[in-house]
Design a protein around this motif. Structure first.
Motif, PDB file in Angstrom:
ATOM      1  N   TRP A   1       0.834  -1.201   0.000  1.00 22.63           N
ATOM      2  CA  TRP A   1       0.000   0.000   0.000  1.00 22.63           C
ATOM      3  C   TRP A   1       0.873   1.257   0.000  1.00 22.63           C
ATOM      4  O   TRP A   1       0.646   2.173  -0.778  1.00 22.63           O
ATOM      5  CB  TRP A   1      -0.938   0.020   1.213  1.00 22.63           C
ATOM      6  N   PHE A   2       1.884   1.287   0.842  1.00 23.71           N
ATOM      7  CA  PHE A   2       2.735   2.475   0.892  1.00 23.71           C
ATOM      8  C   PHE A   2       3.533   2.605  -0.404  1.00 23.71           C
ATOM      9  O   PHE A   2       3.755   3.715  -0.901  1.00 23.71           O
ATOM     10  CB  PHE A   2       3.679   2.413   2.098  1.00 23.71           C
ATOM     11  N   GLY A   3       3.943   1.475  -0.980  1.00 17.84           N
ATOM     12  CA  GLY A   3       4.653   1.529  -2.254  1.00 17.84           C
ATOM     13  C   GLY A   3       3.797   2.151  -3.344  1.00 17.84           C
ATOM     14  O   GLY A   3       4.290   2.930  -4.169  1.00 17.84           O
ATOM     15  N   GLU A   4       2.492   1.838  -3.349  1.00 22.29           N
ATOM     16  CA  GLU A   4       1.607   2.437  -4.339  1.00 22.29           C
ATOM     17  C   GLU A   4       1.335   3.901  -4.019  1.00 22.29           C
ATOM     18  O   GLU A   4       1.148   4.714  -4.922  1.00 22.29           O
ATOM     19  CB  GLU A   4       0.307   1.652  -4.436  1.00 22.29           C
ATOM     20  N   LEU A   5       1.291   4.244  -2.727  1.00 22.12           N
ATOM     21  CA  LEU A   5       1.141   5.643  -2.337  1.00 22.12           C
ATOM     22  C   LEU A   5       2.312   6.464  -2.882  1.00 22.12           C
ATOM     23  O   LEU A   5       2.122   7.574  -3.405  1.00 22.12           O
ATOM     24  CB  LEU A   5       1.071   5.760  -0.819  1.00 22.12           C
ATOM     25  N   ILE A   6       3.528   5.939  -2.790  1.00 16.25           N
ATOM     26  CA  ILE A   6       4.703   6.615  -3.339  1.00 16.25           C
ATOM     27  C   ILE A   6       4.669   6.573  -4.865  1.00 16.25           C
ATOM     28  O   ILE A   6       4.879   7.573  -5.534  1.00 16.25           O
ATOM     29  CB  ILE A   6       6.000   5.953  -2.821  1.00 16.25           C
ATOM     30  N   GLY A   7       4.443   5.409  -5.438  1.00 13.05           N
ATOM     31  CA  GLY A   7       4.368   5.259  -6.888  1.00 13.05           C
ATOM     32  C   GLY A   7       5.425   4.375  -7.482  1.00 13.05           C
ATOM     33  O   GLY A   7       5.234   3.785  -8.534  1.00 13.05           O
TER      34      GLY A   7
ATOM     35  N   GLY B   1       2.738   6.599 -16.651  1.00 14.65           N
ATOM     36  CA  GLY B   1       1.521   6.003 -17.178  1.00 14.65           C
ATOM     37  C   GLY B   1       0.623   5.449 -16.097  1.00 14.65           C
ATOM     38  O   GLY B   1      -0.586   5.357 -16.280  1.00 14.65           O
ATOM     39  N   GLU B   2       1.205   5.053 -14.969  1.00 16.25           N
ATOM     40  CA  GLU B   2       0.414   4.660 -13.805  1.00 16.25           C
ATOM     41  C   GLU B   2       0.195   5.867 -12.899  1.00 16.25           C
ATOM     42  O   GLU B   2      -0.828   5.991 -12.234  1.00 16.25           O
ATOM     43  CB  GLU B   2       1.126   3.546 -13.015  1.00 16.25           C
ATOM     44  N   VAL B   3       1.191   6.751 -12.858  1.00 11.97           N
ATOM     45  CA  VAL B   3       1.096   8.027 -12.159  1.00 11.97           C
ATOM     46  C   VAL B   3       1.276   9.127 -13.203  1.00 11.97           C
ATOM     47  O   VAL B   3       1.565   8.850 -14.366  1.00 11.97           O
ATOM     48  CB  VAL B   3       2.165   8.146 -11.055  1.00 11.97           C
ATOM     49  N   HIS B   4       1.132  10.366 -12.780  1.00 10.62           N
ATOM     50  CA  HIS B   4       1.332  11.493 -13.685  1.00 10.62           C
ATOM     51  C   HIS B   4       2.722  12.068 -13.447  1.00 10.62           C
ATOM     52  O   HIS B   4       2.969  12.696 -12.413  1.00 10.62           O
ATOM     53  CB  HIS B   4       0.261  12.550 -13.439  1.00 10.62           C
ATOM     54  N   THR B   5       3.624  11.833 -14.385  1.00  4.80           N
ATOM     55  CA  THR B   5       4.997  12.312 -14.257  1.00  4.80           C
ATOM     56  C   THR B   5       5.062  13.784 -14.647  1.00  4.80           C
ATOM     57  O   THR B   5       4.644  14.158 -15.747  1.00  4.80           O
ATOM     58  CB  THR B   5       5.938  11.481 -15.147  1.00  4.80           C
TER      59      THR B   5
ATOM     60  N   TRP C   1       6.499  13.057  -9.564  1.00  2.00           N
ATOM     61  CA  TRP C   1       5.189  12.686 -10.106  1.00  2.00           C
ATOM     62  C   TRP C   1       4.112  12.875  -9.048  1.00  2.00           C
ATOM     63  O   TRP C   1       4.399  13.116  -7.874  1.00  2.00           O
ATOM     64  CB  TRP C   1       5.199  11.253 -10.619  1.00  2.00           C
ATOM     65  N   CYS C   2       2.874  12.749  -9.489  1.00  2.00           N
ATOM     66  CA  CYS C   2       1.754  12.899  -8.566  1.00  2.00           C
ATOM     67  C   CYS C   2       0.624  11.978  -8.995  1.00  2.00           C
ATOM     68  O   CYS C   2       0.610  11.463 -10.110  1.00  2.00           O
ATOM     69  CB  CYS C   2       1.278  14.348  -8.507  1.00  2.00           C
ATOM     70  N   GLN C   3      -0.321  11.788  -8.087  1.00  2.00           N
ATOM     71  CA  GLN C   3      -1.471  10.948  -8.381  1.00  2.00           C
ATOM     72  C   GLN C   3      -2.602  11.267  -7.416  1.00  2.00           C
ATOM     73  O   GLN C   3      -2.379  11.627  -6.258  1.00  2.00           O
ATOM     74  CB  GLN C   3      -1.105   9.461  -8.303  1.00  2.00           C
ATOM     75  N   ASP C   4      -3.823  11.139  -7.929  1.00  2.00           N
ATOM     76  CA  ASP C   4      -4.988  11.149  -7.049  1.00  2.00           C
ATOM     77  C   ASP C   4      -5.122   9.737  -6.512  1.00  2.00           C
ATOM     78  O   ASP C   4      -5.302   8.779  -7.275  1.00  2.00           O
ATOM     79  CB  ASP C   4      -6.229  11.556  -7.837  1.00  2.00           C
ATOM     80  N   TYR C   5      -5.031   9.612  -5.190  1.00  3.11           N
ATOM     81  CA  TYR C   5      -4.847   8.282  -4.609  1.00  3.11           C
ATOM     82  C   TYR C   5      -5.842   8.047  -3.471  1.00  3.11           C
ATOM     83  O   TYR C   5      -5.794   8.716  -2.443  1.00  3.11           O
ATOM     84  CB  TYR C   5      -3.415   8.151  -4.084  1.00  3.11           C
TER      85      TYR C   5
ATOM     86  N   THR D   1      -1.713  12.136 -17.739  1.00  5.23           N
ATOM     87  CA  THR D   1      -0.917  11.166 -18.494  1.00  5.23           C
ATOM     88  C   THR D   1      -1.079   9.753 -17.962  1.00  5.23           C
ATOM     89  O   THR D   1      -0.251   8.884 -18.256  1.00  5.23           O
ATOM     90  CB  THR D   1       0.577  11.558 -18.478  1.00  5.23           C
ATOM     91  N   VAL D   2      -2.133   9.513 -17.219  1.00  5.07           N
ATOM     92  CA  VAL D   2      -2.424   8.152 -16.773  1.00  5.07           C
ATOM     93  C   VAL D   2      -3.054   7.402 -17.942  1.00  5.07           C
ATOM     94  O   VAL D   2      -4.103   7.796 -18.469  1.00  5.07           O
ATOM     95  CB  VAL D   2      -3.358   8.161 -15.550  1.00  5.07           C
ATOM     96  N   ASN D   3      -2.423   6.352 -18.383  1.00  2.00           N
ATOM     97  CA  ASN D   3      -2.844   5.662 -19.603  1.00  2.00           C
ATOM     98  C   ASN D   3      -4.300   5.228 -19.556  1.00  2.00           C
ATOM     99  O   ASN D   3      -5.013   5.293 -20.565  1.00  2.00           O
ATOM    100  CB  ASN D   3      -1.961   4.436 -19.849  1.00  2.00           C
ATOM    101  N   ALA D   4      -4.745   4.797 -18.396  1.00  2.00           N
ATOM    102  CA  ALA D   4      -6.104   4.275 -18.279  1.00  2.00           C
ATOM    103  C   ALA D   4      -7.166   5.350 -18.480  1.00  2.00           C
ATOM    104  O   ALA D   4      -8.348   5.023 -18.622  1.00  2.00           O
ATOM    105  CB  ALA D   4      -6.289   3.620 -16.909  1.00  2.00           C
ATOM    106  N   ASN D   5      -6.757   6.606 -18.514  1.00  2.00           N
ATOM    107  CA  ASN D   5      -7.716   7.700 -18.665  1.00  2.00           C
ATOM    108  C   ASN D   5      -7.988   8.062 -20.114  1.00  2.00           C
ATOM    109  O   ASN D   5      -8.624   9.093 -20.377  1.00  2.00           O
ATOM    110  CB  ASN D   5      -7.225   8.941 -17.920  1.00  2.00           C
ATOM    111  N   TYR D   6      -7.517   7.238 -21.051  1.00  2.00           N
ATOM    112  CA  TYR D   6      -7.751   7.490 -22.473  1.00  2.00           C
ATOM    113  C   TYR D   6      -8.415   6.281 -23.107  1.00  2.00           C
ATOM    114  O   TYR D   6      -8.073   5.136 -22.799  1.00  2.00           O
ATOM    115  CB  TYR D   6      -6.435   7.821 -23.184  1.00  2.00           C
TER     116      TYR D   6
END
Length: 818
Positions: free
Chosen positions: A154-160, A207-211, A235-239, A283-288
């Motif tokens: 979970w923390f690894g995904e929070l970081i990215g 692509g998983e996060v926004h660089t 990078w950043c992400q809405d998490y 730039t999150v791939n899944a958003n296209y």
């Protein structure tokens, strides 16, 4: 919002500890399982308030990180400085119990992890941080925060992403700042040179996060775990309901006294604390979503699509796309020059109506160019080559077609006529009115031999029409190097000497022309072209005033940025697979950002003014002198234009089978060595092989549009460059520096589009054209898998954005009244 498999994860932490104790030692705080109270932790939604507070956590499972004091001091100064609406107070602690104190945790707008890595939270404390994020909290991780909680998915995904190996020693490197909108990067330099300890990643998170920023690996020594041309650094992400920002920078104490790095941290904190909004989904791939619009043609028909060759977007959203003239794969072609039907084909114009979601055939023009495949003395690339809609199409229904009419070919001399004509489309029937044709411009092309017809057209803001024409030369008589063999000809017309065409100031082939169409179907010449047509040089009568750019080879696709009027073009290069110390550079496909008229080199120079070698006058198989890119001379016997040519302007992007932007050491005369072992690559993000450059648009975000499909503002001003092929070739969005654009300056940033404009089987494998529609969605033509025909994979596609608006929501911003 990035999803995660939640680590309710005392169990996962304990299991990791059990498995790894013998190697790494016990997890520091793997205590008893979290109680039920913690899983229902009550926090304000969102946490924090108008009195913005930031928690700086610097807990450590061993010795405290040496950057902690510098980091705390910098964040405190950031919070106390700047405009009042950006200020905040901080509290620093190494006591992880804060994450189980809901009354205290709920007062912080954002949490900063300024740790030295290691396991610093027990299961309950991690669940407290998770609950804080779910409530809408903000998180900022800095440098070694990526090593924190190594047992927690979970923390690894929070970081990215997690680091691979150790950080480098402190080195100066160049950071490419690709996001020009996010508050963390909007005020930073495009190319940010700074010293830090640089991390590599086990898996690339782009692509998983926004660089928002990448470090350029060829500017420092990244070590054995290098990530390559795409090396994210911030990078950043809405998490999970909140906002997470991570920067791998900040590994040295000196970083925190650096003004630009503090600007970076300030912007990251403005977003995570809800002071400002930022788009971290762009730039999150899944958003296209890429959707094929046309179906395979009915057998023997082109009811859906012809041989794809170009598209144009109408103000009402309709898409006009053309077929060059190739027939169905099983249809007969006529290649015998004695036959009056030789090469006869139909260049079709289809229309996609997004409201009706259906295709109609608007009409066709009878063209020369349908000769199928074969060698270059059989096949041909003429036909219907380009389409453009009038700037006032909504009221006048005029379209412009760039084509080679079959009715005008001279079968004896094997000369054709290329023309640009205006037609009217009947708005009631959506049909092309052939009787409405007004021929604006026409010129001769040799059609004995293939290839390089060009074709693209585009408008600028002054309603000037740009027309891209190819050099109409064979590639087979120069070993794939400069197309400068003067001897091959048919009835006195050379078909292997691009000095007759591209390098000729008195010939419209191998050029980008610029004219101003008039209401009566004629044209005038705008001021500022490369020539006026009235030059008295060398006796006069040796220039054409329509020429804006000379020295291009096969510019199939051009575009004009509607904001700056910068012209963008791409052209296909010759065929040599590698450089030659005798003849010059390998095949370079080229893209150029063009801000003024000029000579872009072919067939004298390529790339960043790398010269070819001339051929001896008495024997074209023998090398002559190297061309002078600063003062090229066209001394071909086939040249009827000026001998003394304008100096060559270097190009923006060039790539060969070996890599992108190949460059060589040069001798005292400026001639590159062309030694394979000595070349370096200035643009490591691309390469070629089989390659065919397909220039794309510059995206412009329309803030007034209420379209739910438009691409986000992140892409505004980015130039899309691609290739017909989808393997190692480019399909990228690039950023240029306004200070060097048009002067041969290299792009400062590039990012792959290969998962957004998807490559591979069943996707867009052969990109032929791409343009943004007024609603901000991207339309793409896939050529299909054959040549000189259409097949079941030939298709029109549409790519839309499905992500959400920037975050936090406007209603969640703090200090709305400031």
């Amino acid at each position: 919002m990035r999803s995660s498999t939640k680590v309710r994860a005392w169990a996962a932490t304990l299991l990791s500890g059990a498995l790894l104790t013998g190697v790494l030692g016990s997890p520091a705080n793997a205590g008893p399982p979290p109680d039920s109270r913690l899983t229902t932790m009550s926090l304000p939604t969102p946490p924090g308030g108008d009195d913005v507070a930031v928690l700086v956590f610097h807990g450590s499972d061993s010795e405290e990180s040496p950057v902690v004091n510098a980091g705390i001091e910098a964040i405190e100064k950031i919070g106390l400085s700047g405009p009042a609406m950006e200020r905040f107070r901080i509290e620093a602690t190494d006591d992880a119990s804060v994450f189980t104190d809901e009354d205290r945790l709920g007062t912080y707008n954002a949490v900063v992890f300024l740790t030295g890595g290691g396991d610093v939270l027990d299961g309950e404390q991690e669940l407290g941080l998770e609950a804080y994020m779910e409530a809408g909290g903000g998180f900022l991780g800095i440098h070694d925060a990526a090593r924190t909680e190594p047992y927690s998915d979970w923390f690894g995904e929070l970081i990215g992403a997690r680091p691979e190996g150790s950080a480098t020693s402190a080195q100066t490197a160049t950071v490419e700042v690709g996001d020009r909108n996010h508050p963390a990067t909007a005020e930073l330099p495009l190319e940010w040179k700074r010293s830090d300890k640089w991390l590599n990643w086990k898996e690339n998170p782009s692509g998983e996060v926004h660089t928002v920023a990448r470090v350029r690996e060829n500017s420092y020594k990244p070590g054995e775990n290098a990530n390559g041309a795409d090396h994210p650094i911030s990078w950043c992400q809405d998490y999970e309901g909140g906002r997470s920002f991570y920067t791998a920078m900040g590994g040295t104490e000196s970083s925190y006294s650096e003004a630009d790095f503090r600007t970076h941290l300030r912007g990251a904190l403005m977003w995570t604390t809800r002071i400002a909004r930022g788009d971290c989904q762009a730039t999150v791939n899944a958003n296209y979503e890429a959707k094929r619009l046309t179906q395979p043609n009915k057998p023997g028909e082109h009811d859906q699509i012809g041989e794809p060759h170009g598209l144009a977007t109408a103000p009402d959203g309709r898409i006009f796309y053309i077929g060059r003239g190739g027939a169905a794969a099983d249809a007969p072609v006529v290649t015998d020059w004695e036959d009056p039907e030789v090469g006869k084909g139909q260049g079709e114009i289809h229309i996609w109506d997004p409201k009706e979601e259906k295709v109609s055939l608007a009409g066709s023009v009878t063209v020369f160019g349908n000769k199928g495949g074969g060698d270059e003395l059989t096949k041909n690339e003429e036909g219907l080559l380009g389409i453009a809609l009038d700037p006032r199409f909504a009221s006048n229904n005029w379209i412009y077609l760039h084509y080679t009419p079959h009715s005008e070919i001279d079968r004896d001399k094997r000369i054709g006529e290329r023309r640009v004509s205006r037609f009217t489309v009947d708005p009631r029937t959506n049909k092309l009115d052939l009787s409405s044709e007004k021929v604006l411009l026409d010129w001769d092309v040799q059609i004995h031999s293939c290839c390089h017809a060009g074709g693209g057209m585009a408008w600028d803001s002054d309603d000037n029409l740009y027309i891209a024409t190819g050099d109409t030369n064979s590639s087979q008589f120069s070993d794939g190097y400069s197309g400068n063999n003067p001897e091959p000809n048919y009835k006195g017309v050379s078909f292997a000497d691009a000095r007759r065409t591209s390098g000729n100031t008195n010939n419209l082939n191998g050029k980008i022309l610029r004219i101003h169409p008039e209401q009566d179907g004629t044209y005038t010449l705008p001021e500022g072209n490369l020539f006026t047509g009235e030059e008295a040089d060398e006796g006069g009568g040796k220039t054409r005033g329509e020429i804006y750019v000379m020295g291009v080879r096969n510019p199939s696709r051009i575009s004009v940025d509607p904001k700056t009027d910068t012209l963008y073009a791409g052209w296909v290069g010759p065929d040599a697979p590698e450089p030659s110390t005798t003849w010059g550079p390998a095949k370079y496909d080229t893209f150029a950002a063009i801000t003024e008229p000029g000579n872009h080199g072919w067939p004298f120079c390529m790339g960043n003014n790398q010269p070819y070698r001339d051929r001896a006058a008495d024997d074209p198989e023998k090398p002559g002198d190297w061309y002078d890119c600063d003062a090229p001379k066209n001394e071909s016997p086939n040249n009827d234009g000026l001998v003394n040519l304008p100096p060559v302007t270097g190009n923006t992007i060039w790539y060969s089978p070996q890599g992108g932007g190949p460059d060589f050491p040069r001798d005292e005369n400026g001639v590159p060595s062309y030694d394979m072992d000595e070349q370096k690559f200035l643009l490591p993000w691309l390469k070629g092989g089989g390659q065919a450059a397909m220039n794309g648009p510059v995206y412009r975000f329309d803030s007034d549009s209420n379209s739910g499909d438009k691409w986000p503002a992140y892409w505004d001003g980015k130039w899309f460059v691609g290739d017909l092929y989808d393997s190692d070739q480019p399909r990228h969005a690039v950023v240029t520096d306004p200070k060097t654009v048009g002067k041969g300056g290299l792009p400062v940033h590039a990012e792959s589009l290969k998962k957004i404009v998807p490559v591979g089987d069943g996707k867009i494998r052969n990109l032929m054209d791409w343009k943004f529609a007024p609603d901000g969605s991207l339309y793409v033509l896939d050529y299909g898998r054959g040549f000189f025909t259409s097949d079941k994979e030939s298709a029109l596609w549409r790519i839309t954005y499905t992500g959400g608006a920037p975050t936090p929501a406007a209603g969640d911003l703090v200090r709305k009244g400031d």
